[in-house]
Design a protein around this motif. Structure first.
Motif, PDB file in Angstrom:
ATOM      1  N   HIS A   1       0.812  -1.215   0.000  1.00  0.00           N
ATOM      2  CA  HIS A   1       0.000   0.000   0.000  1.00  0.00           C
ATOM      3  C   HIS A   1       0.846   1.266   0.000  1.00  0.00           C
ATOM      4  O   HIS A   1       0.408   2.310   0.485  1.00  0.00           O
ATOM      5  CB  HIS A   1      -0.973   0.012   1.195  1.00  0.00           C
ATOM      6  CG  HIS A   1      -1.689  -1.267   1.401  1.00  0.00           C
ATOM      7  ND1 HIS A   1      -2.613  -1.762   0.505  1.00  0.00           N
ATOM      8  CD2 HIS A   1      -1.595  -2.190   2.394  1.00  0.00           C
ATOM      9  CE1 HIS A   1      -3.075  -2.917   0.933  1.00  0.00           C
ATOM     10  NE2 HIS A   1      -2.471  -3.210   2.078  1.00  0.00           N
ATOM     11  N   GLY A   2       2.064   1.195  -0.512  1.00  0.00           N
ATOM     12  CA  GLY A   2       2.929   2.373  -0.537  1.00  0.00           C
ATOM     13  C   GLY A   2       4.026   2.214  -1.566  1.00  0.00           C
ATOM     14  O   GLY A   2       4.067   1.233  -2.315  1.00  0.00           O
ATOM     15  N   THR A   3       4.934   3.169  -1.583  1.00  0.00           N
ATOM     16  CA  THR A   3       6.017   3.150  -2.568  1.00  0.00           C
ATOM     17  C   THR A   3       7.405   3.063  -1.932  1.00  0.00           C
ATOM     18  O   THR A   3       8.386   2.842  -2.638  1.00  0.00           O
ATOM     19  CB  THR A   3       5.960   4.418  -3.442  1.00  0.00           C
ATOM     20  OG1 THR A   3       6.038   5.567  -2.597  1.00  0.00           O
ATOM     21  CG2 THR A   3       4.663   4.475  -4.253  1.00  0.00           C
ATOM     22  N   THR A   4       7.503   3.246  -0.618  1.00  0.00           N
ATOM     23  CA  THR A   4       8.798   3.174   0.051  1.00  0.00           C
ATOM     24  C   THR A   4       9.382   1.779  -0.107  1.00  0.00           C
ATOM     25  O   THR A   4       8.700   0.781   0.133  1.00  0.00           O
ATOM     26  CB  THR A   4       8.659   3.505   1.550  1.00  0.00           C
ATOM     27  OG1 THR A   4       8.086   4.810   1.672  1.00  0.00           O
ATOM     28  CG2 THR A   4       9.998   3.473   2.246  1.00  0.00           C
TER      29      THR A   4
END
Length: 127
Positions: free
Chosen positions: A105-108
């Motif tokens: 649920h993210g890009t990190t």
């Protein structure tokens, strides 16, 4: 205020010191035996305790194993390249339990490694 250290109980101090120094590249900052209490404290980190947060490895001489419980999550370490860090950790004998890639649920970009006692260490990519 600032966080000084986080304490982890370890079953085999020499094995843990090898992991944190040889595999993760930390320095052994200080170590002291407490014979009356039958324990040893070893502090490791990436810099001097006056300016950096460090890990306190506590070895109770009569305990070889701990149940980690379900409340502890992980320790996080910033790296410039998570995939390269994973490759180096594997080369040094470390255990990667989640390869580098975007977090859910993210890009990190993150990865996870595990120390000899089963504690998780998250590698967070910071360019």
């Amino acid at each position: 205020m600032r966080i000084l250290h986080t304490m982890l109980r370890v079953g085999n101090l020499e094995r843990s010191l090898k992991f944190y120094t040889d595999v993760l590249g930390m320095q052994l900052l200080r170590q002291k035996d407490y014979p009356e209490g039958r324990f040893t404290l070893a502090f490791v980190g990436y810099g001097d305790e006056t300016a950096h947060t460090v890990l306190e490895l506590t070895h109770n001489w009569d305990t070889e194993h701990y149940d980690l419980g379900d409340g502890f999550g992980h320790i996080a370490i910033a790296v410039t390249d998570a995939a390269a860090a994973c490759a180096e950790i594997k080369k040094r004998g470390g255990k990667v339990v989640r390869e580098a890639g975007p977090m859910k649920h993210g890009t990190t970009v993150i990865a996870f490694v595990e120390d000899p006692d089963g504690y998780k260490i998250e590698l967070i990519e910071r360019k």
